[in-house]
Motif scaffolding. Structure first.
Motif, PDB file in Angstrom:
ATOM      1  N   ALA A   1      -6.785 -25.307  -8.454  1.00 49.27           N
ATOM      2  CA  ALA A   1      -6.949 -23.849  -8.467  1.00 49.27           C
ATOM      3  C   ALA A   1      -8.012 -23.426  -9.475  1.00 49.27           C
ATOM      4  CB  ALA A   1      -5.612 -23.181  -8.794  1.00 49.27           C
ATOM      5  N   ARG A   2      -8.067 -24.091 -10.620  1.00 47.01           N
ATOM      6  CA  ARG A   2      -9.069 -23.742 -11.634  1.00 47.01           C
ATOM      7  C   ARG A   2     -10.476 -24.118 -11.167  1.00 47.01           C
ATOM      8  NH1 ARG A   2      -4.484 -25.514 -15.627  1.00 47.01           N
ATOM      9  NH2 ARG A   2      -3.982 -23.478 -16.579  1.00 47.01           N
ATOM     10  N   LEU A   3     -10.620 -25.249 -10.510  1.00 47.90           N
ATOM     11  CA  LEU A   3     -11.935 -25.618  -9.979  1.00 47.90           C
ATOM     12  C   LEU A   3     -12.385 -24.633  -8.908  1.00 47.90           C
ATOM     13  CD1 LEU A   3     -11.687 -29.506  -9.659  1.00 47.90           C
ATOM     14  CD2 LEU A   3     -12.873 -28.175 -11.404  1.00 47.90           C
ATOM     15  N   ALA A   4     -11.457 -24.190  -8.071  1.00 46.03           N
ATOM     16  CA  ALA A   4     -11.801 -23.200  -7.048  1.00 46.03           C
ATOM     17  C   ALA A   4     -12.242 -21.892  -7.694  1.00 46.03           C
ATOM     18  CB  ALA A   4     -10.605 -22.971  -6.128  1.00 46.03           C
ATOM     19  N   LEU A   5     -11.634 -21.538  -8.820  1.00 43.09           N
ATOM     20  CA  LEU A   5     -12.048 -20.333  -9.541  1.00 43.09           C
ATOM     21  C   LEU A   5     -13.490 -20.474 -10.019  1.00 43.09           C
ATOM     22  CD1 LEU A   5     -11.255 -17.592 -10.879  1.00 43.09           C
ATOM     23  CD2 LEU A   5     -10.640 -18.937 -12.905  1.00 43.09           C
ATOM     24  N   ALA A   6     -13.829 -21.616 -10.608  1.00 43.31           N
ATOM     25  CA  ALA A   6     -15.190 -21.827 -11.111  1.00 43.31           C
ATOM     26  C   ALA A   6     -16.219 -21.762  -9.997  1.00 43.31           C
ATOM     27  CB  ALA A   6     -15.279 -23.161 -11.840  1.00 43.31           C
ATOM     28  N   ALA A   7     -15.831 -22.172  -8.798  1.00 43.30           N
ATOM     29  CA  ALA A   7     -16.756 -22.189  -7.673  1.00 43.30           C
ATOM     30  C   ALA A   7     -16.779 -20.877  -6.896  1.00 43.30           C
ATOM     31  CB  ALA A   7     -16.373 -23.328  -6.729  1.00 43.30           C
ATOM     32  N   HIS A   8     -15.905 -19.941  -7.212  1.00 44.82           N
ATOM     33  CA  HIS A   8     -15.789 -18.719  -6.422  1.00 44.82           C
ATOM     34  C   HIS A   8     -17.010 -17.831  -6.642  1.00 44.82           C
ATOM     35  CE1 HIS A   8     -14.140 -15.073  -4.652  1.00 44.82           C
ATOM     36  NE2 HIS A   8     -13.194 -15.824  -4.121  1.00 44.82           N
ATOM     37  N   PRO A   9     -17.562 -17.250  -5.585  1.00 50.88           N
ATOM     38  CA  PRO A   9     -18.764 -16.420  -5.746  1.00 50.88           C
ATOM     39  C   PRO A   9     -18.552 -15.199  -6.630  1.00 50.88           C
ATOM     40  CG  PRO A   9     -17.901 -16.298  -3.495  1.00 50.88           C
ATOM     41  CD  PRO A   9     -17.204 -17.429  -4.164  1.00 50.88           C
ATOM     42  N   ASP A  10     -17.327 -14.697  -6.729  1.00 48.57           N
ATOM     43  CA  ASP A  10     -17.078 -13.545  -7.601  1.00 48.57           C
ATOM     44  C   ASP A  10     -17.341 -13.861  -9.069  1.00 48.57           C
ATOM     45  OD1 ASP A  10     -16.335 -12.238  -5.333  1.00 48.57           O
ATOM     46  OD2 ASP A  10     -14.226 -11.971  -5.866  1.00 48.57           O
ATOM     47  N   LEU A  11     -17.297 -15.138  -9.427  1.00 44.81           N
ATOM     48  CA  LEU A  11     -17.508 -15.557 -10.816  1.00 44.81           C
ATOM     49  C   LEU A  11     -18.874 -16.204 -11.003  1.00 44.81           C
ATOM     50  CD1 LEU A  11     -15.074 -14.995 -12.689  1.00 44.81           C
ATOM     51  CD2 LEU A  11     -14.293 -15.468 -10.367  1.00 44.81           C
ATOM     52  N   GLY A  12     -19.754 -16.030 -10.006  1.00 39.25           N
ATOM     53  CA  GLY A  12     -21.025 -16.738 -10.001  1.00 39.25           C
ATOM     54  C   GLY A  12     -21.926 -16.452 -11.180  1.00 39.25           C
ATOM     55  N   GLY A  13     -21.892 -15.254 -11.722  1.00 40.59           N
ATOM     56  CA  GLY A  13     -22.734 -14.933 -12.866  1.00 40.59           C
ATOM     57  C   GLY A  13     -22.029 -15.089 -14.191  1.00 40.59           C
ATOM     58  N   ILE A  14     -20.825 -15.674 -14.175  1.00 40.57           N
ATOM     59  CA  ILE A  14     -19.997 -15.763 -15.379  1.00 40.57           C
ATOM     60  C   ILE A  14     -19.684 -17.216 -15.710  1.00 40.57           C
ATOM     61  CG2 ILE A  14     -17.820 -15.053 -16.439  1.00 40.57           C
ATOM     62  CD1 ILE A  14     -17.779 -12.726 -14.356  1.00 40.57           C
ATOM     63  N   LEU A  15     -19.117 -17.933 -14.747  1.00 42.94           N
ATOM     64  CA  LEU A  15     -18.742 -19.334 -14.937  1.00 42.94           C
ATOM     65  C   LEU A  15     -19.786 -20.249 -14.310  1.00 42.94           C
ATOM     66  CD1 LEU A  15     -14.955 -19.146 -13.965  1.00 42.94           C
ATOM     67  CD2 LEU A  15     -15.925 -19.059 -16.267  1.00 42.94           C
ATOM     68  N   LEU A  16     -20.084 -21.354 -14.972  1.00 42.54           N
ATOM     69  CA  LEU A  16     -20.947 -22.368 -14.374  1.00 42.54           C
ATOM     70  C   LEU A  16     -20.165 -23.048 -13.254  1.00 42.54           C
ATOM     71  CD1 LEU A  16     -23.801 -23.705 -14.926  1.00 42.54           C
ATOM     72  CD2 LEU A  16     -22.478 -25.594 -15.924  1.00 42.54           C
ATOM     73  N   PRO A  17     -20.683 -23.044 -12.022  1.00 42.21           N
ATOM     74  CA  PRO A  17     -19.919 -23.648 -10.922  1.00 42.21           C
ATOM     75  C   PRO A  17     -20.102 -25.164 -10.889  1.00 42.21           C
ATOM     76  CG  PRO A  17     -21.953 -22.721 -10.087  1.00 42.21           C
ATOM     77  CD  PRO A  17     -21.910 -22.375 -11.553  1.00 42.21           C
ATOM     78  N   PRO A  18     -19.108 -25.882 -10.356  1.00 45.12           N
ATOM     79  CA  PRO A  18     -19.257 -27.332 -10.201  1.00 45.12           C
ATOM     80  C   PRO A  18     -20.236 -27.665  -9.084  1.00 45.12           C
ATOM     81  CG  PRO A  18     -17.217 -26.590  -9.192  1.00 45.12           C
ATOM     82  CD  PRO A  18     -17.813 -25.383  -9.871  1.00 45.12           C
ATOM     83  N   VAL A  19     -20.685 -28.911  -9.064  1.00 44.77           N
ATOM     84  CA  VAL A  19     -21.503 -29.391  -7.957  1.00 44.77           C
ATOM     85  C   VAL A  19     -20.635 -29.405  -6.710  1.00 44.77           C
ATOM     86  CG1 VAL A  19     -22.774 -31.377  -7.038  1.00 44.77           C
ATOM     87  CG2 VAL A  19     -22.999 -30.744  -9.455  1.00 44.77           C
ATOM     88  N   PRO A  20     -21.089 -28.798  -5.601  1.00 50.10           N
ATOM     89  CA  PRO A  20     -20.247 -28.740  -4.392  1.00 50.10           C
ATOM     90  C   PRO A  20     -19.906 -30.119  -3.853  1.00 50.10           C
ATOM     91  CG  PRO A  20     -22.125 -27.231  -4.240  1.00 50.10           C
ATOM     92  CD  PRO A  20     -22.371 -28.110  -5.425  1.00 50.10           C
TER      93      PRO A  20
END
Length: 336
Positions: free
Chosen positions: A75-94
């Motif tokens: 669930a936490r990884l999905a949060l980091a990858a969510h577009p709503d958090l795109g300018g806040i959290l660094l997303p993981p490599v897909p």
């Protein structure tokens, strides 16, 4: 790092966590091709009980803490990858990551330059505050991984006290730290255990929280913008806990008042919901808890390493003594 680089040509053993991570990150970077990275771009960035991180070129691979539960982790990884958090959290490599190293789940992330610890005047306090405010203002997004767990800041404070008691309970300062901890649990007995919702410090609902904010949780992305990293403790809770470490440093006299004022002002200007009209009414309890956590870990680590407390660690012990002595009214917390 030679030991890591050498592992690129041989299969690392299950016990060689850094070597295995370098191999995983290298496979993603080079897509099966030969490695031509500069040796300085293949190195261990962190190797702690709660996570090991290795850089290989433009990516890093992380082995998360042993025993991490699959549901909250996903669930936490999905949060980091969510577009709503795109300018806040660094997303993981897909892409799905099914690799495990020594039984620990592995994730891959873009490498980003961190805050320079040798240049404190350039520390991005205002940008960090803005990112936290944006995180806290973002409605928790639904996701296929299921509901978000509670953020882990209160739990981590209790775990630090437990670690101190196990490994440094005989230390002369342990009783001082424990006295300060008792003021936290007396104020809110629910602080500590893992729970579905965060302890109450005045928040009226659960917000998205980072759970372990400090300046080491900031890196620049490929555009040069600052982003928050490390979602291992993220989840729902009271956002005051994300401001607790800077608040604790300010109360201890380690963070200059001018810097604290800039940080808090930038957070409030960005619409952050953690403070209200009287910031210390909300920050008091989390700041005490983070002071205790820092001091407890200092005792545990210094005892394990067979050394004396350093100057900063001593300041945190002294602050615990003041907390225990005064029972920490909000006004006394705010006064270094």
């Amino acid at each position: 790092m030679d030991a890591v680089t050498a592992q690129q040509t041989s299969r690392p053993s299950d016990g060689d966590v850094p070597g295995a991570l370098a191999r995983i990150a290298g496979a993603v970077v080079h897509d099966g091709g030969a490695c031509r990275c500069d040796p300085g771009e293949i190195r261990v960035l962190a190797d702690r009980e709660d996570g090991t991180v290795v850089r290989h070129g433009g990516l890093v691979a992380k082995a998360h803490a042993p025993g991490v539960a699959d549901g909250p982790h996903t669930a936490r990884l999905a949060l980091a990858a969510h577009p709503d958090l795109g300018g806040i959290l660094l997303p993981p490599v897909p892409g799905p990551r099914r690799e495990r190293v020594a039984g620990r789940p592995v994730t891959v992330w873009p490498y980003g330059p961190p805050v320079d610890p040798e240049d404190p005047d350039a520390a991005p306090w205002e940008e960090a505050a803005r990112l936290l405010a944006l995180l806290h203002r973002t409605p928790p997004p639904p996701g296929p991984a299921g509901p978000l767990p509670a953020m882990r800041a209160p739990e981590k404070a209790a775990l630090a006290v437990g670690r101190m008691l196990r490994t440094a309970g005989h230390h002369p300062a342990a009783a001082t730290v424990l006295g300060a901890w008792h003021t936290v649990t007396a104020t809110d007995p629910t602080v500590g255990p893992a729970r579905e919702s965060a302890p109450g410090t005045g928040a009226t609902r659960a917000y998205l929280c980072h759970g372990d904010f400090h300046l080491g949780q900031l890196v620049r992305d490929f555009r040069g913008a600052w982003r928050l990293i490390d979602v291992d403790d993220a989840g729902l809770g009271d956002p005051a806990w994300d401001l607790a470490r800077p608040a604790a440093w300010f109360a201890a006299g380690l963070l200059p008042a001018e810097v604290w004022t800039r940080f808090l002002g930038a957070y409030e200007a960005a619409g952050g919901p953690a403070c209200g009209a009287d910031p210390w009414a909300r920050l008091d309890l989390p700041a005490r808890a983070l002071t205790v956590q820092t001091a407890a870990l200092a005792l545990a680590k210094s005892t394990a390493e067979g050394r004396e407390l350093d100057e900063v660690e001593g300041v945190m012990i002294d602050t615990c003594a003041r907390i225990a002595r005064t029972r920490t009214a909000p006004s006394s917390v705010a006064s270094p």
